[in-house]
Design a protein around this motif. Structure first.
Motif, PDB file in Angstrom:
ATOM      1  N   LEU A  39       0.819  -1.204   0.000  1.00 19.76           N
ATOM      2  CA  LEU A  39       0.000   0.000   0.000  1.00 19.76           C
ATOM      3  C   LEU A  39       0.857   1.259   0.000  1.00 19.76           C
ATOM      4  O   LEU A  39       1.756   1.416   0.824  1.00 19.76           O
ATOM      5  N   GLY A  40       0.588   2.149  -0.981  1.00 18.62           N
ATOM      6  CA  GLY A  40       1.313   3.403  -1.052  1.00 18.62           C
ATOM      7  C   GLY A  40       2.610   3.341  -1.830  1.00 18.62           C
ATOM      8  O   GLY A  40       3.323   4.343  -1.939  1.00 18.62           O
ATOM      9  N   GLN A  41       2.911   2.174  -2.360  1.00 16.13           N
ATOM     10  CA  GLN A  41       4.147   2.009  -3.121  1.00 16.13           C
ATOM     11  C   GLN A  41       3.839   1.526  -4.533  1.00 16.13           C
ATOM     12  O   GLN A  41       2.744   1.049  -4.822  1.00 16.13           O
ATOM     13  N   GLY A  42       4.839   1.636  -5.396  1.00 17.03           N
ATOM     14  CA  GLY A  42       4.689   1.084  -6.733  1.00 17.03           C
ATOM     15  C   GLY A  42       4.961  -0.410  -6.729  1.00 17.03           C
ATOM     16  O   GLY A  42       5.520  -0.948  -5.762  1.00 17.03           O
ATOM     17  N   PRO A  43       4.573  -1.096  -7.777  1.00 10.99           N
ATOM     18  CA  PRO A  43       4.828  -2.537  -7.854  1.00 10.99           C
ATOM     19  C   PRO A  43       6.318  -2.844  -7.833  1.00 10.99           C
ATOM     20  O   PRO A  43       7.105  -2.150  -8.478  1.00 10.99           O
TER      21      PRO A  43
END
Lengths: 117, 111
Positions: A39-43
């Protein structure tokens, strides 16, 4: 054309349990990717397959994560045992090719949202 | 270490506004830059950029790549509430079709 399929869509498990995710890429796509998205980050790429061979698994925590792509089509990603920090969305993506001077778009599946309690 | 940085992290605008999202990258053997839109599900492909200075356009969205300064921008004109989403960019390498994603820009378009 049909998109990338993933199952299950949601999974809740307790820590130290095991879990498996399944992915079926777009027909004809040779390259398959598994990403972890917190959550809140890129893949973040976990593992990349070209047909049934591994191209890159440098960020796969191999003490607990494993993945396979038998026959170069479907793939499964397994976590055993799960930790709290594994709570994330696990995305599968595929692309037509992987190498040479060409570059290919990735298409993503709907993801599996894993909650570890 | 290969990395992609997006800015701003979040943005709130009103319908009709124009927004510019930024993506800077440090990717060895860089080959392409991809933009995605992510709502409550999987990222949806928007653009792939491989050449500097050539704008790609799709409706109200457009994007351009600067390979000298190592960045890309995504423009959205006349924003609508349906544009509310997280926009991701990813830098790709030659030879391996491997991509590094930024953390995304969360866009909120208010009526």
């Amino acid at each position: 054309e049909a998109g990338v399929a993933q199952s299950p869509r949601y999974k809740i498990i307790e820590k130290r349990q095991s879990v498996a995710f399944w992915c079926n890429p777009i027909s004809g796509h040779a390259t398959l990717y598994w990403y972890q998205q917190i959550l809140g980050q890129g893949p973040k790429l976990l593992i990349q397959f070209q047909n049934n061979g591994v191209v890159d698994d440098s960020q796969l925590p191999k003490d607990r994560f494993s993945a396979e792509r038998l026959k170069g089509v479907d793939s499964t990603l397994k976590i055993q045992p799960a930790k709290l920090e594994d709570s994330a969305v696990y995305l599968c993506a595929s692309s037509f090719g992987w190498g040479g001077s060409n570059t290919y778009e990735q298409y993503f599946g709907p993801g599996t949202r894993l909650t570890v309690t | 270490e290969d990395k992609v940085v997006q800015s701003p992290l979040s943005l709130v605008v009103h319908e009709g506004d124009t927004v510019t999202l930024n993506c800077s990258y440090e990717v060895t053997n860089f080959r392409s830059l991809l933009w995605y839109k992510q709502e409550k599900k999987a990222p949806t492909f928007l653009f792939m950029l491989t050449s500097s200075g050539i704008e790609k356009k799709s409706g109200r969205l457009s994007s351009i790549l600067d390979k000298k300064e190592l960045f890309s921008i995504l423009n959205i004109t006349a924003t609508q509430t349906g544009d509310s989403a997280i926009y991701l960019c990813a830098g790709g390498k030659y030879n391996f079709n491997k991509f590094y994603f930024g953390s995304g820009t969360k866009l909120n378009v208010k009526p």
